[in-house]
Design an enzyme around this catalytic site. Structure first.
Site, PDB file in Angstrom:
ATOM      1  N   LYS A  10       0.838  -1.206   0.000  1.00  0.00           N
ATOM      2  CA  LYS A  10       0.000   0.000   0.000  1.00  0.00           C
ATOM      3  C   LYS A  10       0.871   1.254   0.000  1.00  0.00           C
ATOM      4  O   LYS A  10       0.640   2.190  -0.781  1.00  0.00           O
ATOM      5  CB  LYS A  10      -0.916   0.020   1.220  1.00  0.00           C
ATOM      6  CG  LYS A  10      -1.715   1.322   1.380  1.00  0.00           C
ATOM      7  CD  LYS A  10      -2.522   1.351   2.656  1.00  0.00           C
ATOM      8  CE  LYS A  10      -1.721   1.777   3.853  1.00  0.00           C
ATOM      9  NZ  LYS A  10      -1.640   3.262   3.980  1.00  0.00           N
ATOM     10  N   ASN A  11       1.870   1.287   0.880  1.00  0.00           N
ATOM     11  CA  ASN A  11       2.670   2.496   1.036  1.00  0.00           C
ATOM     12  C   ASN A  11       3.558   2.777  -0.171  1.00  0.00           C
ATOM     13  O   ASN A  11       4.018   3.906  -0.352  1.00  0.00           O
ATOM     14  CB  ASN A  11       3.529   2.404   2.302  1.00  0.00           C
ATOM     15  CG  ASN A  11       2.696   2.537   3.564  1.00  0.00           C
ATOM     16  OD1 ASN A  11       1.560   3.023   3.526  1.00  0.00           O
ATOM     17  ND2 ASN A  11       3.237   2.087   4.686  1.00  0.00           N
TER      18      ASN A  11
ATOM     19  N   CYS B 182      -5.186  13.243  12.124  1.00  0.00           N
ATOM     20  CA  CYS B 182      -4.911  11.810  12.073  1.00  0.00           C
ATOM     21  C   CYS B 182      -4.911  11.265  13.489  1.00  0.00           C
ATOM     22  O   CYS B 182      -4.363  11.889  14.405  1.00  0.00           O
ATOM     23  CB  CYS B 182      -3.555  11.561  11.419  1.00  0.00           C
ATOM     24  SG  CYS B 182      -3.121   9.818  11.305  1.00  0.00           S
TER      25      CYS B 182
ATOM     26  N   ARG C 140       0.681  15.128  11.304  1.00  0.00           N
ATOM     27  CA  ARG C 140       1.583  14.863  10.180  1.00  0.00           C
ATOM     28  C   ARG C 140       1.496  16.049   9.226  1.00  0.00           C
ATOM     29  O   ARG C 140       0.860  15.976   8.186  1.00  0.00           O
ATOM     30  CB  ARG C 140       1.201  13.550   9.497  1.00  0.00           C
ATOM     31  CG  ARG C 140       1.436  12.352  10.393  1.00  0.00           C
ATOM     32  CD  ARG C 140       1.378  11.041   9.642  1.00  0.00           C
ATOM     33  NE  ARG C 140       0.020  10.588   9.458  1.00  0.00           N
ATOM     34  CZ  ARG C 140      -0.308   9.444   8.878  1.00  0.00           C
ATOM     35  NH1 ARG C 140       0.629   8.644   8.422  1.00  0.00           N
ATOM     36  NH2 ARG C 140      -1.569   9.080   8.751  1.00  0.00           N
TER      37      ARG C 140
ATOM     38  N   ASP D 155       5.105   1.418  11.895  1.00  0.00           N
ATOM     39  CA  ASP D 155       3.941   0.677  11.419  1.00  0.00           C
ATOM     40  C   ASP D 155       3.906  -0.765  11.919  1.00  0.00           C
ATOM     41  O   ASP D 155       2.903  -1.454  11.725  1.00  0.00           O
ATOM     42  CB  ASP D 155       3.895   0.679   9.887  1.00  0.00           C
ATOM     43  CG  ASP D 155       3.287   1.958   9.331  1.00  0.00           C
ATOM     44  OD1 ASP D 155       2.823   2.789  10.126  1.00  0.00           O
ATOM     45  OD2 ASP D 155       3.275   2.118   8.092  1.00  0.00           O
TER      46      ASP D 155
ATOM     47  N   ARG E 120      -8.049  -0.467   5.110  1.00  0.00           N
ATOM     48  CA  ARG E 120      -7.204   0.497   4.408  1.00  0.00           C
ATOM     49  C   ARG E 120      -5.839  -0.079   4.058  1.00  0.00           C
ATOM     50  O   ARG E 120      -5.165   0.428   3.145  1.00  0.00           O
ATOM     51  CB  ARG E 120      -7.006   1.759   5.259  1.00  0.00           C
ATOM     52  CG  ARG E 120      -8.229   2.640   5.405  1.00  0.00           C
ATOM     53  CD  ARG E 120      -7.890   3.916   6.176  1.00  0.00           C
ATOM     54  NE  ARG E 120      -6.676   4.526   5.643  1.00  0.00           N
ATOM     55  CZ  ARG E 120      -5.578   4.764   6.361  1.00  0.00           C
ATOM     56  NH1 ARG E 120      -5.511   4.430   7.637  1.00  0.00           N
ATOM     57  NH2 ARG E 120      -4.526   5.329   5.799  1.00  0.00           N
TER      58      ARG E 120
END
Length: 420
Positions: free
Chosen positions: A22-23, A115, A120, A305, A397
């Site tokens: 995803k990233n 967030c 961020r 993460d 997500r």
């Protein structure tokens, strides 16, 4: 909204195919804005954030479709506005700012909202782009950027290694006039993947993966076919799933070269991780799991993460371990949910002391963000009894078909509709 119902205590055994990252996919998809012809992406994960990105590309005049892990992005008349309704659902939407300025000389992008895991800000993005000749006005919640004469190369130094800032400026620099030198860059593997994609499109980039990246601007970028790297965070999550359930999993397409810090800590904690020709085989070693200390750092350090998932492993281990969170100020929101399941965790500022050796028990819990949700799923798999994880849209997500993947290796897990 949906929930996951998990009956814990079943060792997971079998094969897991690691999905695309995803990233990595989000900025690489955004980079299609900087390209003047058709682009084909493969190994794209089927995730909410990916669908949001595709909606944004379509809105910006780059028609895009996801089918069976492949995204085709066609050329079209490029627009300049990324509206609040899309940006509010995905902070990565701000990554269209750099390529829009480079291609169109103008961009109108909604400011990202708050967030759950901490602030961020995008000030690093803006200050770097200003040094390249862009001017910005902030009005009514939007960033209006313009550079009618085009971006020019510059020497830039980030105040800290910002992943999004590095990605945004890197995309912009590819089409700027002259040379750009980006210093104190983030070094994450996903940035290397973005740079590799841009190079295949004709960009001239050196130094990706180091703290200094040099970019020689070119007049245009052409399309290509590109495979997104595997997801190192998903891989790490499944490695921990094997550990906390006492199971054995073979991970195919596991990006071991991008996971040194995580694999090192997992081995220190007592896991057996064997790299084989057909994948990575993971199981708990003969001495069981042991508590270890972790401290989150920018890559190549231990990734933030993976912090919440690793904390679940420590809850199931013998002994104690200290977790130091150095990236986000609110990334212990999963702790109280784990305590509800029987964990012994004490927070002091940015540190959490985890005392292992206690049996987790099923309970209703609530995901506050993506990785917190993943941690609660892991805890549910390890726990005795039934766990109900609510607000799993956070998990959707970042984890492709998580329920189906876990069920295929023996997990007793199901997605259910919440009843009001």
């Amino acid at each position: 909204m949906d929930s996951f119902i998990i009956e814990g205590g079943t060792p997971l055994k079998g094969i897991v195919q690691v999905s695309g990252s995803k990233n990595a996919a989000l900025p690489i998809l955004m980079a299609a804005i900087a390209v003047d012809s058709r682009v084909t992406y493969t190994n794209v994960p089927d995730l909410r954030d990916i669908h949001t990105t595709i909606k944004l590309l379509n809105l910006l005049g780059r028609p895009a479709v996801l089918k069976d892990g492949t995204v085709e992005v066609e050329n079209g008349e490029l627009g300049i506005e990324a509206p609040y309704d899309l940006v509010k659902t995905m902070r990565a939407s701000v990554l269209c700012l750099g390529p829009l300025l480079a291609r169109k000389g103008e961009a109108l992008v909604s400011l990202p909202g708050g967030c759950a895991i901490g602030a961020r800000p995008v000030d690093q993005h803006l200050s770097a782009l200003e040094k390249m000749g862009a001017q910005f006005d902030l009005k009514n919640g939007y960033i209006h950027g313009h550079c009618p004469t085009g971006l020019k190369g510059a020497k830039l130094q980030f105040d800290f290694p910002t992943v999004g800032g590095t990605e945004n400026v890197l995309m912009a620099a590819c089409l700027a006039r002259g040379e750009s030198v980006l210093e104190n860059c983030a070094r994450e593997p996903e940035i290397v993947d973005l740079a590799d994609f841009l190079v295949q499109c004709g960009a001239q980039i050196e130094g990706q993966g180091s703290s200094v990246i040099r970019v020689q601007g070119v007049d245009s970028l052409h399309g290509c076919r590109y495979r997104i790297m595997p997801d190192r965070i998903e891989a790490g999550t499944f490695l921990i799933a094997a550990a906390v359930t006492g199971g054995e999993l073979l991970l195919r397409d596991c990006p071991v070269n991008a996971m040194d810090a995580v694999l090192g800590k997992l081995r220190e904690a007592g896991m057996s991780i064997e790299e084989r020709a057909d994948g990575v085989l993971a199981r708990t070693g003969g001495d069981g799991l042991l508590g270890v200390d972790i401290s989150t750092q920018p890559h190549p350090g231990f990734p933030t993460d993976m912090q919440s998932q690793f904390m679940v492993l420590m809850c199931c281990a013998q002994g104690s371990g200290l977790v130091q969170e150095n990236i986000f100020e609110n990334r212990f929101m999963h702790v109280q949910e784990l305590v509800r399941m029987g964990a012994d965790i004490r927070i002091s500022g940015s540190s959490a002391m985890v005392r292992g050796g206690r049996t987790l028990t099923g309970a209703p819990v609530m995901a506050s963000d993506l990785r917190a949700g993943a941690a609660l799923v892991l805890a549910g798999l390890a726990a005795q009894g039934t766990t109900r994880v609510q607000r799993v849209y956070h998990v959707d997500r970042g984890y492709e078909h998580l329920v189906e993947k876990l069920a295929a290796v023996g997990a007793q897990i199901a997605r259910v509709k919440d009843v009001d």
